[in-house]
Write a protein that holds these residues in place. Structure first.
Motif, PDB file in Angstrom:
ATOM      1  N   THR C 166       0.868  -1.170   0.000  1.00  0.00           N
ATOM      2  CA  THR C 166       0.000   0.000   0.000  1.00  0.00           C
ATOM      3  C   THR C 166       0.910   1.227   0.000  1.00  0.00           C
ATOM      4  N   THR C 167       0.313   2.390   0.031  1.00  0.00           N
ATOM      5  CA  THR C 167       1.087   3.621  -0.074  1.00  0.00           C
ATOM      6  C   THR C 167       0.663   4.562   1.041  1.00  0.00           C
ATOM      7  N   GLU C 168       1.602   4.978   1.865  1.00  0.00           N
ATOM      8  CA  GLU C 168       1.226   5.883   2.954  1.00  0.00           C
ATOM      9  C   GLU C 168       2.145   7.105   3.043  1.00  0.00           C
ATOM     10  N   ALA C 192       4.550   1.636   1.699  1.00  0.00           N
ATOM     11  CA  ALA C 192       5.563   2.317   0.882  1.00  0.00           C
ATOM     12  C   ALA C 192       5.569   3.784   1.302  1.00  0.00           C
ATOM     13  N   TYR C 193       6.692   4.403   1.192  1.00  0.00           N
ATOM     14  CA  TYR C 193       6.924   5.757   1.716  1.00  0.00           C
ATOM     15  C   TYR C 193       6.612   6.786   0.638  1.00  0.00           C
ATOM     16  N   ARG C 194       5.511   7.489   0.812  1.00  0.00           N
ATOM     17  CA  ARG C 194       5.086   8.469  -0.207  1.00  0.00           C
ATOM     18  C   ARG C 194       5.074   9.864   0.413  1.00  0.00           C
ATOM     19  N   VAL C 198       5.137  16.124   2.590  1.00  0.00           N
ATOM     20  CA  VAL C 198       6.192  16.834   3.324  1.00  0.00           C
ATOM     21  C   VAL C 198       7.367  17.201   2.423  1.00  0.00           C
ATOM     22  N   ILE C 199       7.170  17.067   1.126  1.00  0.00           N
ATOM     23  CA  ILE C 199       8.235  17.417   0.166  1.00  0.00           C
ATOM     24  C   ILE C 199       7.781  18.484  -0.809  1.00  0.00           C
ATOM     25  N   ASP C 200       6.496  18.532  -1.079  1.00  0.00           N
ATOM     26  CA  ASP C 200       5.989  19.459  -2.092  1.00  0.00           C
ATOM     27  C   ASP C 200       5.547  20.764  -1.424  1.00  0.00           C
ATOM     28  N   PRO C 201       6.293  21.843  -1.638  1.00  0.00           N
ATOM     29  CA  PRO C 201       5.936  23.126  -1.000  1.00  0.00           C
ATOM     30  C   PRO C 201       4.562  23.634  -1.412  1.00  0.00           C
ATOM     31  N   GLU C 202       4.005  23.105  -2.484  1.00  0.00           N
ATOM     32  CA  GLU C 202       2.716  23.607  -2.951  1.00  0.00           C
ATOM     33  C   GLU C 202       1.530  22.802  -2.411  1.00  0.00           C
ATOM     34  N   SER C 246      10.107   3.892  -1.859  1.00  0.00           N
ATOM     35  CA  SER C 246       9.442   5.182  -1.716  1.00  0.00           C
ATOM     36  C   SER C 246       8.800   5.507  -3.057  1.00  0.00           C
ATOM     37  N   ASP C 247       7.919   6.494  -3.053  1.00  0.00           N
ATOM     38  CA  ASP C 247       7.189   6.825  -4.277  1.00  0.00           C
ATOM     39  C   ASP C 247       6.945   8.322  -4.321  1.00  0.00           C
TER      40      ASP C 247
END
Lengths: 468, 468, 468
Positions: C166-168, C192-194, C198-202, C246-247
């Motif tokens: 799964t993706t979390e 999975a690490y999505r 916390v990475i996309d400033p937008e 990660s994804d």
């Protein structure tokens, strides 16, 4: 020897071919619905015989003369008119011989399919065009053209055309359409509203065209409100002559939905001839949204035909003028370009916007995903350079899985070449049946459904989408 | 067990396969015309035996070593030279074992087809390369290479090469070509004029290269007029060694037709090393038009090979230098890029410009429409990463309907891998016959015409287009 | 009448079909490895029955409701939740009837294949969904759902799932994964690490998200060093729950490798919400390289899923919110975009970067050439709109010749629709076997090798690439 084989364009595998043939037999005889094209309404109005084989098949057909030109044959020798009035070949037989000597150039092109189809099914020829047969075939066709069975109306009926749309400018007086209507002939020839001349600030004579639009409608079209109203009035006039659609041939798919004040300001700059290229593009893009809003009122289907770099060769443009086979497709973006229009009206269920493309990379990536979700948006069939067996196959293979069949609109022949109309529809019906047969034989569609879809693609979808 | 099956690359349907086989049988034995490639003229000049199987098949073949590298095998272990002179494997057998252990990586790649073809038809191997057969196959090939039947000239004759072009810089003294000519050997090996080193301001040593060009031609090549004259003189020199073409490998397809003063100014900036990237690009683009004008004088065919992002990996470039399998195709525009060149010379019927692409999306959208109308423009065959069965099939399916066959130029093997030449031509002939058979069986081409076209594609078009 | 035919998706030619069938029989029963998807871990944790047929098949499946919406059916009538809490249909039977009446819209779409596969193989239906069968099929499925054989875990086992990811979000507490682990159930469900949130400033709430990341990890994530450390800690936590990857779902494929000071400065602007769009894009791009560096330490496979224009319709976004079928693919560049990442880590043999695309034009032009040389880079399978028979065929035809099979990673179902999982893997296995059979029958692959590759594609490559 026959020019055509009965199983042409069907799959090669015998079992799949049998399915395709069975499907095709149910649609081969359906009437032709031709909702978008460029035949000349004068033909049907005056019903004069076509002048000679070269004038029918070569000189006006840009598919044909561009191929010959590409191999070093001059446009003059093919009878293509020069802008400067310079001398060009006028003898039909001489032109025909040149064409016949070079008939091998058309091998495996759609032009060859269309020509052979017309030669065999319309004129009864059974020998291939070549230098050796040039005179005989010329004489045979020329002879036919003198007979009543070969007048435009007789061919229209023989072609089993249920309805055909021509394309006119708002500045056209529709006299030929009026003459057809007044003639009592039962053939259904309708017009379509193609307002590029009064929408594109970069068209020569834009301001005068807008003034003429005003004069034709009794409005002051030099004001923004009057201009929009003049469009509304003229669209209503076109509807009197059967129009069910408008058509827009912009260089890009750009749309805009500007505030009215901003649109008006651009319009006035356009009238003064002071638009930058960017502003002209924005204005064209905005007018698509205005047209869509008018469509919501009057029900005209909106067609967008973008992405052609027109008149690519400066020397050809200078000597011969527009439309001499030098329009070249370009990469086209739809996702960002259509967003303003779709945000404005894309969810309207009563509106139909049909979008075409010359950039096949957009089929699966952009157009099928867009048409597969926006209620107002439908995909036009494979267009122009892609109106061919391989082009049609790619269209189905790249759009169906995401957009299905019911977000497409059947076939458009889009032609000026009258005798190619039955051939083009026949090619489309065969290619679609081949595609459906492959789906059936690979377990992606039940056979009973394929028969239903075959009729949809050949006939029903065009009528529904174009409200015919 | 045979490595190759006799019906490879033919259609799967038996009836269509029969047609393809019949077509192929008429072209399989035709001589090889290789108008564009990168074999080393020194081979034919000195006629020394090839050193060992690894040096013949692995170390110089970027298709082969890039695939092995992608799966974690170091370039050093494959014997690829480092720019810093660092140690790399030199034992052919060790390299061959690594290759053989990983032969499964090439499954379904064109490299596999080419390798198996050479192993079976040139060296008579019948066992598949694998860890188990590594030593036996190495020994067998190594043994063959010591025999007179396997020298470059013997293979050239066995391969039935009628003519082959190599590619040289204007700064090359053509000594090997002179040696071939002086040797009395009848094999026809010609050069081609590849002036990137003296045309591209971004090539290292551009100014010195131009000075050397001047020295070689007795002109002051540091003036614009002298520079152009030096090109003319050097082209004439190349023609003495059989050249019928020039070749240009620019990053984009950009062309320009600048006023002479502007071009001269760019040239002087280029010599001083002060061109911006944009100016360098403009200069390269302008030089294509200058080369085309020279072609009008001296008859050399102009080839444009654009669209490769060269040496994509900085670390690989730093350690190993250029041409290590890291050239990656990029999106390429032709419609706007070629317009200046085509406006200048595109209507010239005596000029041949052959354009290639690494961007298959341009086949149907841009290149076929352009080549299908401009008399000077022809389409080169599927190139580099697309020189493969699927690539060739897509090329035909996406260009023929608009450009026909006669605006294409037959096959180019474009290779440095000598033993792959017969394999590559064989693949092209088979794929073309498969395509033609499908056209015949789907009623798009008469069978007698298909035989004619098969020979055109396999042999005649290359000779005609390249004036061989 | 069966909904499915046993030879579906195999080639039409009988001989080639026989080969495909033989290949398929060896892989049809292999366990399902599902390394990337979006099923809800809560299902497996709580193991509650699914509520009703509409909730299982229609309301949560954007493929299904977007197609119905495109033909004028409102989202409300399909039970899709409105962002404003406005009333929507909640009666499963009413929704199901609407779906059944319009089932013809799915003809020849992958949704139809998936649905029929689930209806027949999971629920034992043998009649096609239609208005006439709506109530019966609804009742039948609803009845099944009450039985113990149809709980999530029972279906998981029946589907023969060996492992599913799964993706979390890093902000997820993984409570359901913990509950699964603590339950003693043997089913292997991993996370999975999505980290987009916390990475996309937008992303809305970016700064708060980063603070929560800090709170979860005990680090001050508002400093650049603390932020990176928090990622490392959270990745380790995800690894405790089985994560092997990660994804990253960015709008473009852009990567950057900025100096640390510059990256830190962008991060602080992002926290303050003052990043320009360009800076936000650069920051996202840089974080891919940081994630790759972490992957070198902790072994997580890095997945990049770029190129979707999310939430294309403003009115839909305003009324219904995100993920309502309005994500549209866009043209994507990889050659320049991936260069910074590949220069930084692309030659690392211990790193696996799996890249996906929604732009099929990049398969042959960019992605296969890149994956065919960079050791760290692998190609993800045909994705999203291209996860279909034609899409998978194009993927193989356009990537294999340059990248081979071993730079690809098997199949991903990438789905939220639980019952479609066996169908999707079955489609992939059939299409791959069809492709391999064609290679065998056209002499491009030996038959014994095809059996080996078939198992690689169906099973082994996914396990290897994702380290499962």
């Amino acid at each position: 020897m026959a020019l055509l084989t009965p199983d042409r364009l069907f799959p090669t595998d015998p079992r799949t071919r049998d399915i395709a043939r069975a499907l095709y037999q149910t649609v081969a005889g359906l009437p032709i619905v031709s909702p978008h094209g460029h035949t000349d309404p004068r033909w049907y109005a005056e019903n004069e015989p076509f002048s000679d084989p070269a004038q029918l098949f070569i000189t006006p057909d840009h598919y044909v003369f561009r191929m010959l030109f590409s191999q070093g044959i001059t446009l003059e020798s093919l009878g293509v008119t020069r802008a400067d009035g310079g001398r060009v070949e006028t003898d039909g037989r001489t032109i025909w011989r040149l064409f016949a000597e070079n008939y091998h150039l058309f091998r495996a092109t759609p032009s060859r399919l269309w020509l052979d189809h017309a030669f065999e099914t319309v004129f009864g020829l059974t020998t291939r065009i070549s230098a050796a047969t040039a005179d005989d075939t010329y004489d045979h066709i020329a002879d036919c053209l003198t007979k009543p069975d070969f007048t435009p109306r007789a061919l229209f009926e023989r072609f089993n055309i249920e309805v055909i749309a021509t394309t006119e400018s708002p500045l056209d007086d529709l006299r030929w359409h009026r003459m057809i209507r007044d003639s009592g002939w039962h053939g259904r020839v309708i017009t379509a509203y193609r307002p590029d001349a009064v929408i594109d600030p970069e068209v020569a004579g834009f301001a005068q065209n807008v003034e003429r639009l005003g004069a034709l409608t009794g409005e002051d079209a030099t004001t923004w409100e009057g201009y929009l109203l003049a469009h509304r009035i003229r669209r209503a006039y076109f509807k009197e002559f059967g129009a069910t659609s408008s058509d827009h041939g912009h260089a890009t798919a750009r749309t805009e939905n500007l505030p009215q004040g901003e649109a008006a300001a651009l319009f006035h700059k356009a009238l003064r001839g002071t638009c930058s290229a960017e502003e002209a593009d924005a204005f064209r893009g905005h007018m698509l949204t205005e047209m869509a809003r008018m469509s919501l009122e009057d029900g005209l289907v909106l067609q967008i035909h973008p992405g052609s770099f027109r008149n690519h060769s400066d020397p050809i443009m200078a000597t011969f003028g527009r439309d001499k086979g030098f329009d070249i497709p370009t990469r086209t973006d739809y996702v960002r370009a259509l967003k303003p229009l779709l945000d404005a009206v894309g969810l309207e269920r009563e509106l139909t916007i049909i979008v075409f493309t010359l950039d096949e990379t957009t089929y699966a990536r952009e157009l099928a995903p867009l048409a597969g979700v926006y209620p107002a948006l439908k995909l036009g069939p494979a267009w122009w350079f892609h109106d061919s067996p391989e082009g049609m196959r790619r269209f189905r293979e790249m759009t169906t899985e995401t957009a299905g069949f019911y977000n497409t609109v059947g076939f458009n022949d889009d032609t000026r070449a009258f005798c190619s109309i039955p051939a083009r529809h026949d090619v489309a019906r065969r290619v679609d049946c081949a595609y459906l047969a492959t789906l059936v034989d690979t377990g992606r569609l039940h056979e009973d459904e394929a028969f239903d879809v075959a009729e949809d693609l050949a006939y029903r979808l065009a009528k529904q989408a174009y409200r015919l």
